[in-house]
Design a protein around this motif. Structure first.
Motif, mmCIF file in Angstrom:
data_model
loop_
_atom_site.group_PDB
_atom_site.id
_atom_site.type_symbol
_atom_site.label_atom_id
_atom_site.label_comp_id
_atom_site.label_asym_id
_atom_site.label_seq_id
_atom_site.Cartn_x
_atom_site.Cartn_y
_atom_site.Cartn_z
ATOM 1 N N LYS A 19 -2.113 -8.263 -5.688
ATOM 2 C CA LYS A 19 -2.071 -9.069 -4.475
ATOM 3 C C LYS A 19 -1.452 -8.267 -3.327
ATOM 4 O O LYS A 19 -0.394 -7.658 -3.469
ATOM 5 C CB LYS A 19 -1.249 -10.334 -4.715
ATOM 6 N N GLY A 20 -2.131 -8.273 -2.174
ATOM 7 C CA GLY A 20 -1.619 -7.560 -1.011
ATOM 8 C C GLY A 20 -1.789 -6.057 -1.090
ATOM 9 O O GLY A 20 -1.134 -5.325 -0.348
ATOM 10 N N VAL A 21 -2.653 -5.586 -1.977
ATOM 11 C CA VAL A 21 -2.885 -4.152 -2.158
ATOM 12 C C VAL A 21 -4.298 -3.820 -1.724
ATOM 13 O O VAL A 21 -5.246 -4.535 -2.053
ATOM 14 C CB VAL A 21 -2.668 -3.754 -3.640
ATOM 15 N N SER A 22 -4.460 -2.716 -0.989
ATOM 16 C CA SER A 22 -5.789 -2.350 -0.497
ATOM 17 C C SER A 22 -6.666 -1.828 -1.638
ATOM 18 O O SER A 22 -6.178 -1.487 -2.721
ATOM 19 C CB SER A 22 -5.690 -1.287 0.590
ATOM 20 N N PRO A 189 -7.212 0.244 6.546
ATOM 21 C CA PRO A 189 -6.769 1.113 7.652
ATOM 22 C C PRO A 189 -5.282 1.444 7.630
ATOM 23 O O PRO A 189 -4.865 2.428 8.254
ATOM 24 C CB PRO A 189 -7.133 0.298 8.903
ATOM 25 N N VAL A 190 -4.471 0.637 6.954
ATOM 26 C CA VAL A 190 -3.031 0.913 6.917
ATOM 27 C C VAL A 190 -2.575 1.342 5.519
ATOM 28 O O VAL A 190 -1.380 1.342 5.232
ATOM 29 C CB VAL A 190 -2.218 -0.317 7.392
ATOM 30 N N ASP A 191 -3.514 1.728 4.680
ATOM 31 C CA ASP A 191 -3.170 2.267 3.370
ATOM 32 C C ASP A 191 -2.819 3.744 3.527
ATOM 33 O O ASP A 191 -3.522 4.487 4.206
ATOM 34 C CB ASP A 191 -4.344 2.093 2.399
ATOM 35 N N HIS A 192 -1.739 4.190 2.890
ATOM 36 C CA HIS A 192 -1.314 5.586 3.032
ATOM 37 C C HIS A 192 -2.384 6.543 2.527
ATOM 38 O O HIS A 192 -2.544 7.644 3.072
ATOM 39 C CB HIS A 192 -0.002 5.818 2.268
ATOM 40 N N GLY A 193 -3.123 6.140 1.503
ATOM 41 C CA GLY A 193 -4.165 7.004 0.982
ATOM 42 C C GLY A 193 -5.267 7.256 1.994
ATOM 43 O O GLY A 193 -5.801 8.369 2.090
ATOM 44 N N ILE A 194 -5.628 6.239 2.764
ATOM 45 C CA ILE A 194 -6.628 6.403 3.820
ATOM 46 C C ILE A 194 -6.055 7.249 4.950
ATOM 47 O O ILE A 194 -6.744 8.113 5.520
ATOM 48 C CB ILE A 194 -7.082 5.022 4.351
ATOM 49 N N PHE A 195 -4.780 7.041 5.277
ATOM 50 C CA PHE A 195 -4.133 7.849 6.307
ATOM 51 C C PHE A 195 -4.145 9.329 5.930
ATOM 52 O O PHE A 195 -4.359 10.200 6.776
ATOM 53 C CB PHE A 195 -2.697 7.359 6.511
ATOM 54 N N CYS A 196 -3.944 9.628 4.642
ATOM 55 C CA CYS A 196 -3.961 11.025 4.199
ATOM 56 C C CYS A 196 -5.296 11.702 4.512
ATOM 57 O O CYS A 196 -5.339 12.903 4.819
ATOM 58 C CB CYS A 196 -3.700 11.108 2.693
ATOM 59 N N LEU A 197 -6.383 10.940 4.467
ATOM 60 C CA LEU A 197 -7.716 11.514 4.683
ATOM 61 C C LEU A 197 -7.890 12.086 6.082
ATOM 62 O O LEU A 197 -8.671 13.017 6.282
ATOM 63 C CB LEU A 197 -8.791 10.448 4.434
ATOM 64 N N VAL A 198 -7.160 11.552 7.064
ATOM 65 C CA VAL A 198 -7.340 12.013 8.434
ATOM 66 C C VAL A 198 -6.942 13.477 8.574
ATOM 67 O O VAL A 198 -7.450 14.190 9.450
ATOM 68 C CB VAL A 198 -6.533 11.132 9.422
ATOM 69 N N PHE A 199 -6.089 13.977 7.681
ATOM 70 C CA PHE A 199 -5.641 15.368 7.779
ATOM 71 C C PHE A 199 -6.728 16.356 7.358
ATOM 72 O O PHE A 199 -6.602 17.562 7.610
ATOM 73 C CB PHE A 199 -4.362 15.564 6.972
ATOM 74 N N LEU A 200 -7.796 15.861 6.755
ATOM 75 C CA LEU A 200 -8.956 16.715 6.495
ATOM 76 C C LEU A 200 -9.595 17.184 7.794
ATOM 77 O O LEU A 200 -10.363 18.148 7.813
ATOM 78 C CB LEU A 200 -9.987 15.962 5.653
ATOM 79 N N ALA A 214 -6.490 6.744 16.815
ATOM 80 C CA ALA A 214 -7.147 5.478 16.466
ATOM 81 C C ALA A 214 -6.406 4.780 15.337
ATOM 82 O O ALA A 214 -6.168 3.562 15.385
ATOM 83 C CB ALA A 214 -8.601 5.737 16.069
ATOM 84 N N LEU A 215 -6.006 5.537 14.302
ATOM 85 C CA LEU A 215 -5.257 4.932 13.202
ATOM 86 C C LEU A 215 -3.897 4.442 13.683
ATOM 87 O O LEU A 215 -3.390 3.417 13.216
ATOM 88 C CB LEU A 215 -5.071 5.939 12.069
ATOM 89 N N GLY A 216 -3.299 5.167 14.636
ATOM 90 C CA GLY A 216 -2.022 4.728 15.191
ATOM 91 C C GLY A 216 -2.151 3.405 15.924
ATOM 92 O O GLY A 216 -1.286 2.528 15.806
ATOM 93 N N ALA A 217 -3.243 3.263 16.698
ATOM 94 C CA ALA A 217 -3.469 2.009 17.421
ATOM 95 C C ALA A 217 -3.679 0.853 16.448
ATOM 96 O O ALA A 217 -3.147 -0.256 16.636
ATOM 97 C CB ALA A 217 -4.674 2.153 18.344
ATOM 98 N N VAL A 218 -4.445 1.095 15.388
ATOM 99 C CA VAL A 218 -4.673 0.064 14.375
ATOM 100 C C VAL A 218 -3.360 -0.291 13.685
ATOM 101 O O VAL A 218 -3.072 -1.468 13.421
ATOM 102 C CB VAL A 218 -5.715 0.543 13.341
ATOM 103 N N SER A 219 -2.540 0.722 13.410
ATOM 104 C CA SER A 219 -1.242 0.484 12.775
ATOM 105 C C SER A 219 -0.358 -0.398 13.643
ATOM 106 O O SER A 219 0.336 -1.287 13.130
ATOM 107 C CB SER A 219 -0.546 1.821 12.511
#
Length: 239
Positions: A19-22, A189-200, A214-219
């Motif tokens: 529950k509450g997990v992406s 969009p606020v899962d750390h695993g998805i955030f890690c992908l942006v560094f690619l 964009a991720l910062g604005a969503v955050s």
């Protein structure tokens, strides 16, 4: 110590609620963490040692962002370090449940490492923008405020969620409700695993800057929604 197979079987019945997990955490990070927890158990590692392994991977990646030369290869290395750190972050709690050795000190260490990782990662992006303005297309110092804003949203979300969990009474025992798949998708969009992908995209220069912004604005938007939700829920709690 025991076999990996036996540990995996035991871990299947020692999972936290979804529950509450992406979707990423549910179907990628937790399963990977389960294998890492089983392997760690087989070689005799403690949960705190696994937390420190997570920290080593995560902070090596943070150092790569802050001190390295931005390139596509750097992006892959940073993503791999962050993803591995995140998976081991899931493994330490699973290992603690498997061993029946959870402790307040272990939980404290886990949360301190998580908070330090979040804070340092956005600080590293700010340093990268400052050191390589031409690569990232940072033509105005105002862009340096983006990592600061993202850091603020991420840290307050982390602390607010943690404090809300501590202040919310535990529900009465009973059949757990099925986790919402729609909510799991919405939280991506606020899962750390998805955030890690942006560094690619570190090698993409301005492409990374825009994706990160964009991720910062969503955050920030999620932070406003979370704070409203948490305050309403806690307003009904009497202490």
């Amino acid at each position: 110590m025991g076999s990996v197979g036996t540990a995996l079987l035991e871990l299947r019945t020692a999972q936290k609620s979804a529950k509450g997990v992406s979707l990423y955490s549910r179907y990628v990070n937790r399963p990977v963490g389960r294998y890492l927890a089983a392997g760690s158990h087989a070689v005799g590692l403690t949960p705190n040692q696994v937390t420190l392994v997570s920290a080593v991977f995560s902070f090596a990646a943070v150092a790569g962002v802050a001190l390295g030369e931005p390139s596509w290869w750097q992006g892959v290395a940073v993503w791999a370090g962050l993803a591995a750190g995140f998976a081991f972050d899931s493994a330490d709690g699973q290992l603690a449940r498997l061993r029946g050795s959870g402790s307040a000190a272990g939980e404290w260490l886990d949360h301190v490492v998580d908070c330090a990782k979040i804070t340092a990662l956005h600080a590293a992006v700010l340093i990268a923008f400052y050191r390589h303005p031409g690569h990232f297309g940072v033509t105005d110092d105002a862009w340096l405020l983006v990592p600061l804003g993202f850091q603020f949203a991420a840290v307050v979300t982390f602390f607010g969620g943690l404090l809300t969990e501590k202040l919310t009474p535990r529900p009465a025992p009973g059949a757990p409700s099925a986790p919402s798949r729609l909510r799991a998708v919405a939280l991506l969009p606020v899962d750390h695993g998805i955030f890690c992908l942006v560094f690619l995209l570190l090698g993409a220069g301005p492409g990374f800057r825009w994706a990160y912004t964009a991720l910062g604005a969503v955050s920030a938007l999620f932070l406003a929604a979370f704070l409203t939700k948490w305050f309403r829920e806690l307003s009904a709690v009497r202490r």
